[in-house]
Motif scaffolding. Structure first.
Motif, mmCIF file in Angstrom:
data_model
loop_
_atom_site.group_PDB
_atom_site.id
_atom_site.type_symbol
_atom_site.label_atom_id
_atom_site.label_comp_id
_atom_site.label_asym_id
_atom_site.label_seq_id
_atom_site.Cartn_x
_atom_site.Cartn_y
_atom_site.Cartn_z
ATOM 1 N N ASP A 146 2.571 -3.246 -7.234
ATOM 2 C CA ASP A 146 1.255 -2.748 -7.552
ATOM 3 C C ASP A 146 1.188 -2.061 -8.914
ATOM 4 O O ASP A 146 0.148 -1.501 -9.275
ATOM 5 C CB ASP A 146 0.850 -1.735 -6.459
ATOM 6 N N ILE A 172 -5.333 2.427 -3.205
ATOM 7 C CA ILE A 172 -5.042 1.034 -2.876
ATOM 8 C C ILE A 172 -5.617 0.710 -1.502
ATOM 9 O O ILE A 172 -5.425 1.468 -0.541
ATOM 10 C CB ILE A 172 -3.525 0.771 -2.840
ATOM 11 N N SER A 174 -6.026 -2.771 1.164
ATOM 12 C CA SER A 174 -5.779 -4.194 1.405
ATOM 13 C C SER A 174 -6.353 -4.574 2.764
ATOM 14 O O SER A 174 -6.424 -3.743 3.675
ATOM 15 C CB SER A 174 -4.279 -4.528 1.361
ATOM 16 N N ASP A 245 3.584 3.727 -8.972
ATOM 17 C CA ASP A 245 2.375 3.738 -9.800
ATOM 18 C C ASP A 245 2.279 4.971 -10.685
ATOM 19 O O ASP A 245 2.050 4.884 -11.892
ATOM 20 C CB ASP A 245 1.126 3.671 -8.913
ATOM 21 N N ILE A 271 -3.138 5.648 -0.909
ATOM 22 C CA ILE A 271 -3.317 4.371 -0.217
ATOM 23 C C ILE A 271 -4.243 4.597 0.969
ATOM 24 O O ILE A 271 -4.114 5.598 1.685
ATOM 25 C CB ILE A 271 -1.960 3.782 0.227
ATOM 26 N N LEU A 331 -7.740 -1.915 -5.970
ATOM 27 C CA LEU A 331 -7.426 -0.554 -6.395
ATOM 28 C C LEU A 331 -8.707 0.045 -6.952
ATOM 29 O O LEU A 331 -9.305 -0.505 -7.881
ATOM 30 C CB LEU A 331 -6.332 -0.522 -7.464
#
Length: 450
Positions: A146, A172, A174, A245, A271, A331
């Motif tokens: 990422d 983040i 998903s 990150d 996240i 993101l």
């Protein structure tokens, strides 16, 4: 640097899970370039070319094969001597990454990889950055998911801000369409995490040596949110993100402070999850993982029984093509700062931030599709736009007197090279545009005054 190489790119570790998908993406992204694959076994490498060729309906039998082994430094040097850029897919990088970097330095060959292990990233920068600068070699790690979306996403946010950014928070998210598949994380990713977290204590020691010079004390300070909190975007349950990150963004910011006297921004990474049940499951796995990774016996258990200790999320086979193509990521970024600029990064604002911008980076198949696209595009960018890579330039003038006075000059570009983050290497290049042409989106969601 001597660029009379047989190949432009070699994909090392092509028989691994990430390596195979990197080969697949290279068929399209390296069109017109000379590229090959490398690894230990001729038969396995030929098998990869057959497997991926069948999947892409393309004959890959002509693709050159180079034999190289991380346990044989001479073979790695020979491989590096054959090409201009090594695309290194052979992880965990803590165990296997350094010999490849040494080979690239020895042969003045550029290098990209997808490492997400902070102690490897920062340790290799400490060890090899100056040598890479001296040789004009670019060693660029964390070129996958990422870190590319996070680092280049922060670069994109700053480019769109029109002012000075003080702080950035990223989230983040998903989601997978259809039935959620077990074993969606490949074992290699799990093994890298085991080794990275087991050696987190090294990071502090490395940083004290790597970052001896302190950055400006920028204010207001960006405080970390509570461990479990609702995200600003979509009100999802969120936790601090433990990946690389923040490390990558911080090193990018330091690079631009040291090279361009730019005020560094602060960054926090989080996240988000679909619901509280998912948070509980992830937290349980995380707690067990953190306890076990601290002992050699626990590490062996985690590495030998990944499916058990991940509640089925990790497998040696990795996710199916269907599951990968049905997985989307995003993101979300929120940046706060000022419309007005100060003369020096050491100067302090006397008023609170007066502007906020929200941006988004999104795509499909984060772990193995978007990762491989970003990795190959990073290598291609070095080759196609080498004159725009971070470096210093010098003009050398030659004069010649004859019947008339003529002045002729040549411009020599002296590239500094170095061990860099993606943001430091590609901020002023067209990588974001190329990512957007190949499955990524970078967009501004909103921008307003506070």
């Amino acid at each position: 640097m001597n660029m009379a190489r047989k190949l432009d790119v070699i994909i090392f570790g092509a028989t691994g899970f990430t390596g195979k998908y990197t080969v697949l993406e290279s068929i399209k992204l390296l069109t017109g370039m000379r590229w090959g694959i490398a690894g230990r076994s001729q038969n396995k490498l030929q098998g990869v070319l057959k497997e991926i060729g069948d999947k892409a309906n393309t004959d890959l039998s002509h693709v050159p094969i180079v034999l190289a082994d991380v346990d044989n430094q001479d073979s790695l040097n020979n491989m590096a001597r054959e090409c201009r850029v090594i695309v290194n897919c052979c992880g965990p990088y803590r165990l296997f990454g350094e010999p490849v970097l040494k080979a690239c330095l020895a042969e003045r060959t550029h290098h990209v990889d997808v490492s997400g292990e902070p102690q490897f990233l920062e340790g290799m920068q400490l060890k090899y950055h100056e040598a890479a600068k001296e040789k004009g070699v670019y060693l660029i790690s964390a070129c996958g998911f990422d870190s590319i979306p996070a680092d280049m996403g922060t670069v994109f946010l700053e480019q769109q801000f029109d002012g000075v950014v003080n702080s950035v928070e990223s989230y983040i998210v998903s989601k997978q369409k259809g039935r959620r598949e077990l074993g969606a994380i490949h074992y290699g990713t799990w093994a890298s995490a085991v080794h990275a977290i087991a050696n987190m204590d090294e990071v502090g020691q490395i940083r004290r040596k790597l970052f001896e010079k302190k950055l400006p004390d920028v204010k207001p300070k960006l405080k970390e949110r509570p461990t479990l909190h609702r995200s600003p975007n979509g009100n999802k349950w969120s936790l601090p993100f433990q990946g690389a990150d923040r490390s990558c963004v911080a090193r990018t910011q330091r690079f631009f402070y040291e090279t361009e006297n730019k005020r560094p921004l602060q960054m926090r990474a989080y996240i988000s999850f679909g619901g509280i049940a998912e948070v509980i499951a992830v937290s349980f796995v995380g707690a067990v993982f953190w306890l076990m990774v601290k002992t050699s016996f626990g590490r062996r258990m985690l590495l030998n029984h990944p499916r058990l200790f991940s509640l089925g999320m990790v497998s040696h086979e990795g996710p199916s093509d269907e599951a990968m193509n049905n997985t989307q990521f995003a993101l979300y970024f929120e940046g706060r700062g000022w419309e007005e600029k100060l003369a020096s990064p050491e100067d302090q604002y006397t008023t609170p931030p007066n502007k906020v911008i929200r941006t988004k980076v999104a795509g499909t198949n984060p772990g193995y599709g978007a990762t491989c696209v970003a990795l190959v595009l990073s290598a291609r960018t070095i080759l196609q736009d080498s004159d725009k890579m971070p470096g210093r330039y010098r003009k050398v003038y030659f004069t010649h007197l004859s019947l008339s006075f003529n002045v002729c000059f040549l411009i020599f570009a002296i590239f500094s090279g170095g061990y860099l983050t993606p943001g430091a290497a590609f901020a002023k290049m067209n990588l974001i545009d190329e990512l957007c042409k190949n499955g990524f989106t970078f967009e501004v969601l909103s921008s307003s005054k506070l």
